[in-house]
Design a protein around this motif. Structure first.
Motif, short mmCIF file in Angstrom:
data_model
loop_
_atom_site.label_atom_id
_atom_site.label_comp_id
_atom_site.label_asym_id
_atom_site.label_seq_id
_atom_site.Cartn_x
_atom_site.Cartn_y
_atom_site.Cartn_z
N GLY A 26 0.81 -1.21 0.00
CA GLY A 26 0.00 0.00 0.00
C GLY A 26 0.85 1.26 0.00
N ILE A 27 1.94 1.24 0.75
CA ILE A 27 2.85 2.39 0.76
C ILE A 27 3.45 2.60 -0.62
CG2 ILE A 27 5.06 3.23 1.67
CD1 ILE A 27 4.24 1.94 4.35
N ALA A 28 3.82 1.50 -1.30
CA ALA A 28 4.37 1.61 -2.65
C ALA A 28 3.35 2.22 -3.61
CB ALA A 28 4.82 0.24 -3.15
N TYR A 29 2.09 1.79 -3.50
CA TYR A 29 1.05 2.35 -4.37
C TYR A 29 0.81 3.83 -4.08
CZ TYR A 29 -0.30 -1.93 -6.69
OH TYR A 29 -0.31 -3.04 -7.49
N VAL A 30 0.83 4.21 -2.82
CA VAL A 30 0.64 5.62 -2.48
C VAL A 30 1.77 6.46 -3.08
CG1 VAL A 30 0.72 7.25 -0.55
CG2 VAL A 30 -0.76 5.26 -0.43
N LEU A 31 3.00 5.98 -2.97
CA LEU A 31 4.13 6.72 -3.55
C LEU A 31 4.02 6.81 -5.07
CD1 LEU A 31 7.07 5.39 -1.36
CD2 LEU A 31 5.98 7.64 -1.26
N MET A 32 3.57 5.73 -5.71
CA MET A 32 3.40 5.77 -7.16
C MET A 32 2.32 6.77 -7.56
SD MET A 32 3.76 1.71 -8.00
CE MET A 32 3.61 1.84 -9.78
N LEU A 33 1.21 6.77 -6.84
CA LEU A 33 0.14 7.72 -7.15
C LEU A 33 0.57 9.17 -6.89
CD1 LEU A 33 -3.00 5.83 -5.83
CD2 LEU A 33 -2.42 6.36 -8.20
N LEU A 34 1.32 9.39 -5.83
CA LEU A 34 1.84 10.73 -5.57
C LEU A 34 2.77 11.18 -6.69
CD1 LEU A 34 2.52 10.69 -1.74
CD2 LEU A 34 0.87 12.10 -2.96
N PHE A 35 3.58 10.27 -7.20
CA PHE A 35 4.47 10.61 -8.31
C PHE A 35 3.66 10.99 -9.54
CE2 PHE A 35 6.58 9.29 -12.20
CZ PHE A 35 7.68 10.13 -12.16
N VAL A 36 2.63 10.21 -9.86
CA VAL A 36 1.82 10.50 -11.05
C VAL A 36 1.12 11.85 -10.91
CG1 VAL A 36 -0.23 9.75 -12.32
CG2 VAL A 36 1.51 8.08 -11.68
N ILE A 37 0.57 12.11 -9.74
CA ILE A 37 -0.13 13.38 -9.52
C ILE A 37 0.85 14.55 -9.58
CG2 ILE A 37 -1.37 14.73 -7.79
CD1 ILE A 37 -2.70 12.05 -6.95
N ASN A 38 1.99 14.42 -8.93
CA ASN A 38 2.98 15.50 -8.96
C ASN A 38 3.55 15.72 -10.35
OD1 ASN A 38 2.88 16.41 -6.31
ND2 ASN A 38 4.24 14.79 -5.62
N PHE A 39 3.74 14.65 -11.11
CA PHE A 39 4.21 14.79 -12.48
C PHE A 39 3.22 15.60 -13.30
CE2 PHE A 39 4.54 13.48 -16.90
CZ PHE A 39 5.90 13.61 -17.13
N SER A 40 1.94 15.28 -13.12
CA SER A 40 0.90 16.01 -13.85
C SER A 40 0.84 17.47 -13.43
CB SER A 40 -0.44 15.33 -13.62
OG SER A 40 -1.45 16.01 -14.31
N ILE A 41 1.00 17.75 -12.16
CA ILE A 41 0.92 19.13 -11.67
C ILE A 41 2.12 19.94 -12.16
CG2 ILE A 41 1.11 20.55 -9.58
CD1 ILE A 41 -0.58 18.42 -8.15
N PHE A 42 3.31 19.39 -12.05
CA PHE A 42 4.51 20.16 -12.36
C PHE A 42 4.87 20.22 -13.84
CE2 PHE A 42 5.35 19.25 -7.82
CZ PHE A 42 5.35 20.57 -7.39
N THR A 43 4.18 19.45 -14.68
CA THR A 43 4.44 19.51 -16.11
C THR A 43 3.31 20.17 -16.87
OG1 THR A 43 3.54 17.29 -16.43
CG2 THR A 43 5.94 17.48 -16.12
N GLY A 44 2.44 20.85 -16.17
CA GLY A 44 1.37 21.58 -16.84
C GLY A 44 0.24 20.71 -17.32
#
Length: 111
Positions: A26-44
């Motif tokens: 579950g921790i691994a999935y949370v980190l993966m989802l955070l990465f996807v969301i942050n990638f989307s936010i910081f790349t416009g």
């Protein structure tokens, strides 16, 4: 009065190995989802097409670890043959997840 009436004296019972492994997954999935969301936010608003197979990796690794432990303890459903079949499925999931998802992730980074 009895100690059990007040909830005292029951002691600490740690979680089972399977529950702890699921928590790490579950921790691994949370980190993966955070990465996807942050990638989307910081790349416009760009997304990561083709990277969904990477979400097979944590569950494949966790299931393989649990199966290996159960095979060692002799409590694997289906015995050793069932455990070996499960480990083969985990290896296939891990390989397909990495083979299909990693190139798409590298392409999204422009590497």
């Amino acid at each position: 009065m009895d100690e059990r009436e007040h909830g005292q004296g029951q002691g600490y019972t740690p979680a089972s190995f399977e529950k702890r492994a699921a928590a790490w997954m579950g921790i691994a999935y949370v980190l993966m989802l955070l990465f996807v969301i942050n990638f989307s936010i910081f790349t416009g608003g760009r997304d990561l097409p083709g990277t969904f197979p990477l979400f097979l990796v944590p569950v494949s690794v966790t299931l393989a670890v649990v199966l290996i432990r159960r095979i060692r303890l002799g409590s694997c459903p289906g015995g050793t043959a069932g455990g070996a079949l499960g480990l083969a499925a985990c290896a296939a999931g891990l390989l397909f997840g990495l083979a299909l998802g990693a190139p798409a992730l590298l392409a999204a980074f422009g590497v």
